[in-house]
Design an enzyme around this catalytic site. Structure first.
Site, PDB file in Angstrom:
ATOM      1  N   GLU A  92       0.821  -1.212   0.000  1.00 28.86           N
ATOM      2  CA  GLU A  92       0.000   0.000   0.000  1.00 28.86           C
ATOM      3  C   GLU A  92       0.854   1.261   0.000  1.00 28.86           C
ATOM      4  OE1 GLU A  92      -3.293  -2.018   2.945  1.00 28.86           O
ATOM      5  OE2 GLU A  92      -2.358  -0.143   3.481  1.00 28.86           O
ATOM      6  N   CYS A 110       3.406   8.428   1.452  1.00 30.50           N
ATOM      7  CA  CYS A 110       3.772   7.486   2.507  1.00 30.50           C
ATOM      8  C   CYS A 110       4.060   6.148   1.833  1.00 30.50           C
ATOM      9  CB  CYS A 110       2.597   7.378   3.476  1.00 30.50           C
ATOM     10  SG  CYS A 110       2.833   6.132   4.729  1.00 30.50           S
ATOM     11  N   CYS A 117       5.298  -7.191   7.736  1.00 30.42           N
ATOM     12  CA  CYS A 117       6.274  -6.673   8.698  1.00 30.42           C
ATOM     13  C   CYS A 117       6.529  -7.729   9.768  1.00 30.42           C
ATOM     14  CB  CYS A 117       5.750  -5.397   9.344  1.00 30.42           C
ATOM     15  SG  CYS A 117       6.900  -4.720  10.556  1.00 30.42           S
ATOM     16  N   CYS A 121       3.375  -5.504  15.749  1.00 30.53           N
ATOM     17  CA  CYS A 121       2.741  -4.674  16.786  1.00 30.53           C
ATOM     18  C   CYS A 121       1.269  -5.082  16.917  1.00 30.53           C
ATOM     19  CB  CYS A 121       2.863  -3.196  16.433  1.00 30.53           C
ATOM     20  SG  CYS A 121       4.585  -2.676  16.334  1.00 30.53           S
ATOM     21  N   CYS A 124      -1.538  -3.239  14.742  1.00 29.03           N
ATOM     22  CA  CYS A 124      -1.207  -2.890  13.351  1.00 29.03           C
ATOM     23  C   CYS A 124      -1.615  -4.006  12.395  1.00 29.03           C
ATOM     24  CB  CYS A 124       0.289  -2.628  13.251  1.00 29.03           C
ATOM     25  SG  CYS A 124       0.848  -2.404  11.560  1.00 29.03           S
ATOM     26  N   CYS A 342      -2.022   1.886   8.254  1.00 30.34           N
ATOM     27  CA  CYS A 342      -1.100   0.959   7.635  1.00 30.34           C
ATOM     28  C   CYS A 342      -1.613  -0.482   7.565  1.00 30.34           C
ATOM     29  CB  CYS A 342       0.157   1.126   8.468  1.00 30.34           C
ATOM     30  SG  CYS A 342       1.253  -0.159   8.735  1.00 30.34           S
TER      31      CYS A 342
HETATM   32  N1  SAH Z   1       7.250   0.221  11.047  1.00 26.34           N
HETATM   33  C1  SAH Z   1       7.399   1.613  11.224  1.00 26.34           C
HETATM   34  C2  SAH Z   1       6.769   2.435  10.128  1.00 26.34           C
HETATM   35  C3  SAH Z   1       5.439   1.970   9.617  1.00 26.34           C
HETATM   36  S1  SAH Z   1       4.074   2.059  10.755  1.00 26.34           S
HETATM   37  C4  SAH Z   1       6.892   2.043  12.575  1.00 26.34           C
HETATM   38  O1  SAH Z   1       6.267   1.242  13.258  1.00 26.34           O
HETATM   39  O2  SAH Z   1       7.168   3.166  12.950  1.00 26.34           O
HETATM   40  C5  SAH Z   1       3.758   3.809  10.766  1.00 26.34           C
HETATM   41  C6  SAH Z   1       3.024   4.313  11.977  1.00 26.34           C
HETATM   42  O3  SAH Z   1       1.664   3.880  11.977  1.00 26.34           O
HETATM   43  C7  SAH Z   1       3.630   3.840  13.287  1.00 26.34           C
HETATM   44  O4  SAH Z   1       3.766   4.906  14.186  1.00 26.34           O
HETATM   45  C8  SAH Z   1       2.606   2.847  13.753  1.00 26.34           C
HETATM   46  O5  SAH Z   1       2.691   2.669  15.130  1.00 26.34           O
HETATM   47  C9  SAH Z   1       1.315   3.474  13.272  1.00 26.34           C
HETATM   48  N2  SAH Z   1       0.182   2.550  13.222  1.00 26.34           N
HETATM   49  C10 SAH Z   1       0.137   1.280  12.811  1.00 26.34           C
HETATM   50  N3  SAH Z   1      -1.106   0.767  12.932  1.00 26.34           N
HETATM   51  C11 SAH Z   1      -1.877   1.760  13.432  1.00 26.34           C
HETATM   52  C12 SAH Z   1      -3.256   1.850  13.801  1.00 26.34           C
HETATM   53  N4  SAH Z   1      -4.079   0.826  13.658  1.00 26.34           N
HETATM   54  N5  SAH Z   1      -3.689   3.031  14.279  1.00 26.34           N
HETATM   55  C13 SAH Z   1      -2.844   4.084  14.430  1.00 26.34           C
HETATM   56  N6  SAH Z   1      -1.539   4.052  14.105  1.00 26.34           N
HETATM   57  C14 SAH Z   1      -1.061   2.903  13.619  1.00 26.34           C
HETATM   58 FE1  SF4 Z   2       5.592  -3.188  11.663  1.00 22.43          FE
HETATM   59 FE2  SF4 Z   2       3.160  -2.164  11.914  1.00 22.43          FE
HETATM   60 FE3  SF4 Z   2       4.743  -2.356  14.037  1.00 22.43          FE
HETATM   61 FE4  SF4 Z   2       5.329  -0.560  12.129  1.00 22.43          FE
HETATM   62  S1  SF4 Z   2       3.519  -0.576  13.434  1.00 22.43           S
HETATM   63  S2  SF4 Z   2       6.727  -1.995  13.139  1.00 22.43           S
HETATM   64  S3  SF4 Z   2       4.625  -1.698  10.315  1.00 22.43           S
HETATM   65  S4  SF4 Z   2       3.931  -4.066  12.841  1.00 22.43           S
END
Ligand code: SAH
Ligand code: SF4
Length: 360
Positions: A92, A110, A117, A121, A124, A342
């Site tokens: 994406e 972006c 990944c 997290c 995510c 994301c």
């Molecule tokens: N992996 C990197 C960059 C991609 S994620 C990172 O984690 O920083 C980019 C941002 O989107 C991160 O700050 C992540 O914590 C946030 N993010 C991911 N899923 C999300 C969600 N469901 N709601 C809000 N922020 C989210």
């Molecule tokens: Fe990976 Fe999503 Fe965590 Fe960023 S927020 S490190 S993309 S799992």
């Protein structure tokens, strides 16, 4: 010999390719421009390059534009693209008319850096779907080229001004690919996007934070902190088990010392962390550092127990930071009507068994 991706080379590398293939050296900047400035989709577009040279080049290089599987537009102007890569994997890319880190008018793209990944997290969508592979430099810069091409069909003057490495994937687990894509996007004969207009967001790969300060102090850094206690952060961002807060913050302080740059700390607020205690801990953690905190009310994702906090809690969190003299903003919710968080679009389409249809 296997063909190579024309989008993954710097201008000087085209120089070597020309030399090896008996093509005059001045062609290298012309070819680089076609590929990385205009985003050419095939050799025929390159009008100022002779047929013979193009035939020679096409025997060693391929041009593979990313295929737009689906495009969505939000009411606020945010556009989201689902691309299919040469091997069928999907990623994406999001285009915003603002900079998510300081909400000014921009054309910010972006980009994704990995398919899936490995960090995982808990809130995510990308992390939930597991990890497939790293993107190549050309697949990263290619997202910018193909979004640009698409928008230029409607607005020929359109230019990308900013890049954030905040799409799918952890950029610092694909360090070399990301760094090369930055060089390509920064090239004068490419998109010519200033290093200071690019920001990498990381879940906290501490050694790479220091390496970035060393290799490219101009590029911006955002750290996805989410909590200032190891216990909570361990459960939200598993990267914390490898690089706990003490190690991460030490790397951040070194980064600031080496670059003199302000780090943005991102905190996705949810039912797990939007408490007064967390806010106060955050103030103590960041005290004395040159930082900016971006609060993001979490976008609820299917399959996750992490929920969006009540609005009062978000406001309370902000006030505690302000009282502690920490610069803070709440990221305005943009693109939520198009699953802009994301990994969400891909997740939804996969649930629906979506295949290839072009839609806008
Ligand atoms: N992996 C990197 C960059 C991609 S994620 C990172 O984690 O920083 C980019 C941002 O989107 C991160 O700050 C992540 O914590 C946030 N993010 C991911 N899923 C999300 C969600 N469901 N709601 C809000 N922020 C989210
Ligand atoms: Fe990976 Fe999503 Fe965590 Fe960023 S927020 S490190 S993309 S799992």
């Amino acid at each position: 010999m296997e063909k190579m991706d024309s989008r993954s080379f710097l201008e000087e590398e085209f120089g070597e390719i020309c030399l090896e293939n008996n093509i005059r050296k001045f062609r290298s900047s012309q070819i680089f421009k076609w590929i990385n400035q205009k985003g050419a989709h095939n050799w025929d577009e390159m009008r100022n390059i002779g047929k013979e040279d193009k035939e020679t080049l096409s025997r060693v290089l391929f041009i593979h534009p990313l295929e737009i599987v689906r495009e969505q537009r939000s009411q606020d102007g945010t556009r989201k693209f689902l691309f299919r890569l040469a091997d069928g994997e999907k990623i994406e890319t999001v285009l915003m008319d603002y900079d998510p880190l300081n909400s000014r008018d921009r054309h910010t793209i972006c980009v994704s850096t990995q398919v899936g990944c490995p960090v995982g997290c808990s809130f995510c969508a990308t992390g939930m779907d597991g990890f497939r592979r790293n993107l190549t430099a050309g697949e990263i810069s290619g997202q910018v080229l193909d979004v640009m091409r698409r928008v230029q069909e409607e607005d020929p003057e359109f230019k990308v001004t900013n890049i954030v490495f905040m799409g799918m994937g952890e950029p610092f687990l694909n360090y070399d690919g990301v760094m090369k894509s930055i060089q390509i996007l920064n090239s004068e004969n490419g998109q010519n996007i200033g290093m200071r207009r690019m920001t990498i967001s990381t879940s906290g790969v501490a050694p790479k934070i220091i390496q970035l300060a060393h290799d490219n102090p101009q590029v911006g850094l955002a750290v996805s902190l989410h909590s200032s206690s190891d216990e909570v952060r361990d459960s939200l961002v598993p990267m914390n088990r490898k690089y706990p807060l003490a190690v991460l913050m030490e790397a951040c302080r070194k980064y600031t010392h080496m670059t003199n740059r302000r780090i943005t700390f991102e905190v996705a607020l949810s039912n797990q962390n939007a408490s007064r205690k967390e806010a106060e801990q955050l103030v103590s953690l960041l005290k004395g550092m040159t930082v900016h905190v971006n609060l993001i009310p979490v976008n609820p994702v299917k399959g996750s127990t992490v929920k969006r906090p009540a609005k009062e809690n978000t406001m309370m969190f902000k006030r505690v930071l302000e009282a502690g003299k920490i610069p803070v903003s709440i990221r305005e919710e943009k693109g939520s009507d198009i699953d802009a968080a994301c990994g969400q679009l891909r997740q939804r389409l996969e649930c629906e068994g979506y295949e290839s249809v072009n839609q806008s």
